[in-house]
Design a protein around this motif. Structure first.
Motif, PDB file in Angstrom:
ATOM      1  N   LEU A 131       0.833  -1.148   0.004  1.00  0.00           N
ATOM      2  CA  LEU A 131      -0.025  -0.088  -0.088  1.00  0.00           C
ATOM      3  C   LEU A 131       0.766   1.214   0.189  1.00  0.00           C
ATOM      4  O   LEU A 131       0.461   2.200  -0.687  1.00  0.00           O
ATOM      5  CB  LEU A 131      -0.602   0.023   1.253  1.00  0.00           C
ATOM      6  CG  LEU A 131      -1.924   1.277   1.197  1.00  0.00           C
ATOM      7  CD1 LEU A 131      -2.610   1.332   0.096  1.00  0.00           C
ATOM      8  CD2 LEU A 131      -2.711   0.893   2.390  1.00  0.00           C
ATOM      9  N   GLY A 132       2.015   1.099   0.642  1.00  0.00           N
ATOM     10  CA  GLY A 132       2.900   2.226   0.672  1.00  0.00           C
ATOM     11  C   GLY A 132       3.281   2.794  -0.664  1.00  0.00           C
ATOM     12  O   GLY A 132       3.589   3.864  -1.247  1.00  0.00           O
ATOM     13  N   GLU A 153      -2.340   7.736   8.492  1.00  0.00           N
ATOM     14  CA  GLU A 153      -3.817   7.884   8.310  1.00  0.00           C
ATOM     15  C   GLU A 153      -4.290   6.755   7.490  1.00  0.00           C
ATOM     16  O   GLU A 153      -5.315   5.853   7.615  1.00  0.00           O
ATOM     17  CB  GLU A 153      -4.359   9.091   7.762  1.00  0.00           C
ATOM     18  CG  GLU A 153      -4.241  10.303   8.973  1.00  0.00           C
ATOM     19  CD  GLU A 153      -4.582  11.722   8.527  1.00  0.00           C
ATOM     20  OE1 GLU A 153      -5.263  12.286   9.480  1.00  0.00           O
ATOM     21  OE2 GLU A 153      -4.454  11.887   7.292  1.00  0.00           O
ATOM     22  N   ILE A 154      -3.715   6.425   6.221  1.00  0.00           N
ATOM     23  CA  ILE A 154      -4.354   5.442   5.214  1.00  0.00           C
ATOM     24  C   ILE A 154      -4.013   4.141   5.812  1.00  0.00           C
ATOM     25  O   ILE A 154      -4.733   3.344   5.509  1.00  0.00           O
ATOM     26  CB  ILE A 154      -3.448   5.649   3.961  1.00  0.00           C
ATOM     27  CG1 ILE A 154      -3.936   7.127   3.324  1.00  0.00           C
ATOM     28  CG2 ILE A 154      -3.531   4.629   3.146  1.00  0.00           C
ATOM     29  CD1 ILE A 154      -3.110   7.487   2.053  1.00  0.00           C
ATOM     30  N   MET A 155      -2.477   4.065   6.516  1.00  0.00           N
ATOM     31  CA  MET A 155      -2.233   2.771   6.972  1.00  0.00           C
ATOM     32  C   MET A 155      -3.349   1.980   8.065  1.00  0.00           C
ATOM     33  O   MET A 155      -3.617   1.101   8.482  1.00  0.00           O
ATOM     34  CB  MET A 155      -0.795   2.747   7.472  1.00  0.00           C
ATOM     35  CG  MET A 155       0.035   2.831   6.606  1.00  0.00           C
ATOM     36  SD  MET A 155       0.070   1.577   5.179  1.00  0.00           S
ATOM     37  CE  MET A 155       1.210   2.128   4.135  1.00  0.00           C
ATOM     38  N   ASP A 156      -3.721   3.008   8.992  1.00  0.00           N
ATOM     39  CA  ASP A 156      -4.720   3.114  10.095  1.00  0.00           C
ATOM     40  C   ASP A 156      -6.060   2.447   9.513  1.00  0.00           C
ATOM     41  O   ASP A 156      -6.790   1.978  10.399  1.00  0.00           O
ATOM     42  CB  ASP A 156      -4.863   4.219  10.860  1.00  0.00           C
ATOM     43  CG  ASP A 156      -3.559   4.435  11.754  1.00  0.00           C
ATOM     44  OD1 ASP A 156      -2.741   3.504  11.918  1.00  0.00           O
ATOM     45  OD2 ASP A 156      -3.464   5.516  12.036  1.00  0.00           O
ATOM     46  N   ILE A 166      -9.475   0.802   2.759  1.00  0.00           N
ATOM     47  CA  ILE A 166      -8.659   1.143   1.410  1.00  0.00           C
ATOM     48  C   ILE A 166      -8.732  -0.194   0.834  1.00  0.00           C
ATOM     49  O   ILE A 166      -8.879  -0.141  -0.585  1.00  0.00           O
ATOM     50  CB  ILE A 166      -7.362   1.493   1.901  1.00  0.00           C
ATOM     51  CG1 ILE A 166      -7.075   2.610   2.755  1.00  0.00           C
ATOM     52  CG2 ILE A 166      -6.563   1.589   0.533  1.00  0.00           C
ATOM     53  CD1 ILE A 166      -7.618   3.838   1.932  1.00  0.00           C
ATOM     54  N   LYS A 167      -8.932  -1.387   1.437  1.00  0.00           N
ATOM     55  CA  LYS A 167      -8.684  -2.718   0.693  1.00  0.00           C
ATOM     56  C   LYS A 167     -10.181  -2.851  -0.230  1.00  0.00           C
ATOM     57  O   LYS A 167     -10.047  -3.440  -1.351  1.00  0.00           O
ATOM     58  CB  LYS A 167      -8.981  -3.850   1.470  1.00  0.00           C
ATOM     59  CG  LYS A 167      -7.489  -4.103   2.202  1.00  0.00           C
ATOM     60  CD  LYS A 167      -7.253  -5.572   2.823  1.00  0.00           C
ATOM     61  CE  LYS A 167      -8.510  -5.756   3.887  1.00  0.00           C
ATOM     62  NZ  LYS A 167      -8.073  -7.025   4.628  1.00  0.00           N
ATOM     63  N   THR A 202     -10.931   8.600   6.385  1.00  0.00           N
ATOM     64  CA  THR A 202      -9.523   8.285   6.763  1.00  0.00           C
ATOM     65  C   THR A 202      -8.717   9.580   7.359  1.00  0.00           C
ATOM     66  O   THR A 202      -7.662   9.283   8.310  1.00  0.00           O
ATOM     67  CB  THR A 202      -8.608   7.932   5.692  1.00  0.00           C
ATOM     68  OG1 THR A 202      -9.694   6.851   4.834  1.00  0.00           O
ATOM     69  CG2 THR A 202      -7.450   7.274   5.742  1.00  0.00           C
ATOM     70  N   ASP A 203      -9.256  10.612   7.233  1.00  0.00           N
ATOM     71  CA  ASP A 203      -8.797  11.949   7.662  1.00  0.00           C
ATOM     72  C   ASP A 203      -8.834  12.030   9.362  1.00  0.00           C
ATOM     73  O   ASP A 203     -10.008  12.863   9.436  1.00  0.00           O
ATOM     74  CB  ASP A 203      -9.176  13.080   6.834  1.00  0.00           C
ATOM     75  CG  ASP A 203      -8.325  14.190   7.097  1.00  0.00           C
ATOM     76  OD1 ASP A 203      -7.476  14.348   7.791  1.00  0.00           O
ATOM     77  OD2 ASP A 203      -9.008  15.543   6.886  1.00  0.00           O
TER      78      ASP A 203
END
Length: 313
Positions: free
Chosen positions: A68-69, A286-289, A294-295, A274-275
């Motif tokens: 994802l990164g 924030e995205i990883m959390d 996201i998936k 996400t924000d």
């Protein structure tokens, strides 16, 4: 035979509830309960397919985040360490276009049998239905179903064939495979939707048909709250002339609203979900959390990009 299904799922956002997507869910999409309060596994399998979802689930959290990164780095075009709405909007539209292009590429080779850079209706018909046509459907239990599919495909092919020469250019074949993304195919999309939902064949959709397309109650099951919402939507919004039915014009207004930018809606939804610090942009943390959200987003093509190496993006 997935080519014969109307792929309206492309570009649909998570901002709209599942019943709004006009996608026909079958019971075997997932064995999990469809309840976001209990997790996202149903959506995960519904979007990815059971087997591909299993493959994705085998990735370690570290590997999922690492892949994802790489995607996040691609989206962050100004390299400021954040993803803003404009970058997210651009990326989602890019993925939508690429999905269609890749889908056409995938099937072009199968149907362009004489390799002349075009696909004739006879090439498509023989490749898709040749076995059954040669056999005259004699051993086929679903003869009527296949004949309907053949008739429907031929009608759609002729609609996509702008010059009427019986041969599809790449543009015309793209319109055939993805009619919902071609303005001149609007009528065929509406017609096919009408045929799917109009069970009594009277040329219009009543409330029972409208709800029945989205929901079939199980024995002893309580009616979900969203069904009542959809009943109200039907009478108050969908049925514009208040005659108790949806006609072709009202269906078009429902499924093909001309002023809706699905990529923009998806970008806004993802930022909203996400924000965490409400600064209007997304950091990597924030995205990883929110990796579960996201998936099942078009941000990752419903998770499939997480299964690919960076060079494939």
């Amino acid at each position: 035979m997935q080519l014969l299904l109307l792929s309206l799922i492309v570009g649909v956002t998570l901002a709209v509830p599942p019943q709004e997507k006009r996608v026909h869910h079958h019971r075997d999409l997932s064995d999990h309960v469809h309840d976001d309060a209990q997790g996202f596994q149903y959506d995960h399998e519904a979007f990815l397919g059971k087997e591909e979802a299993k493959t994705f689930d085998q990735l370690s959290p570290e590997e999922s985040k690492a892949r994802l990164g790489k995607i996040v780095d691609r989206i962050d075009t100004n390299k400021d360490g954040f993803i803003d709405h404009a970058e997210l909007h651009h990326w989602i539209k890019h993925r939508q276009r690429r999905y269609i292009e890749e889908n056409v590429d995938k099937h072009w080779k199968d149907y362009d049998q004489n390799k002349d850079g075009k696909i004739a209706w006879t090439e498509y018909k023989n490749t898709t239905y040749g076995f059954y046509l040669d056999d005259d459907f004699s051993d086929l239990e679903n003869k009527e179903t296949y004949m309907k599919m053949l008739t429907r495909d031929e009608r759609r092919f002729k609609a996509a064939d702008k010059d009427g020469d019986g041969i599809a250019s790449r543009e015309e074949f793209t319109a055939f495979l993805h009619p919902e993304d071609s303005k001149y195919m609007k009528d065929i999309v509406v017609q096919e939707t009408m045929e799917d939902i109009d069970k009594n064949g009277d040329g219009k959709i009543n409330l029972d048909e409208y709800i029945g397309d989205m929901y079939t109650p199980e024995a002893g099951e309580d009616e979900p709250d969203w069904v009542r919402t959809e009943i109200n939507q039907f009478s108050e919004i969908r049925d514009i002339n208040k005659d108790g039915f949806l006609d072709a014009a009202e269906i078009a207004q429902w499924i093909l609203p001309g002023d809706v930018d699905h990529a923009d809606n998806e970008a806004k939804h993802l930022i909203h979900e996400t924000d965490k610090n409400n600064d209007g942009r997304l950091s990597t943390s924030e995205i990883m959390d929110k990796i579960e959200v996201i998936k099942i987003s078009t941000l990752t093509d419903y998770g499939t990009l997480l299964l690919k190496d960076h060079d494939e993006l």
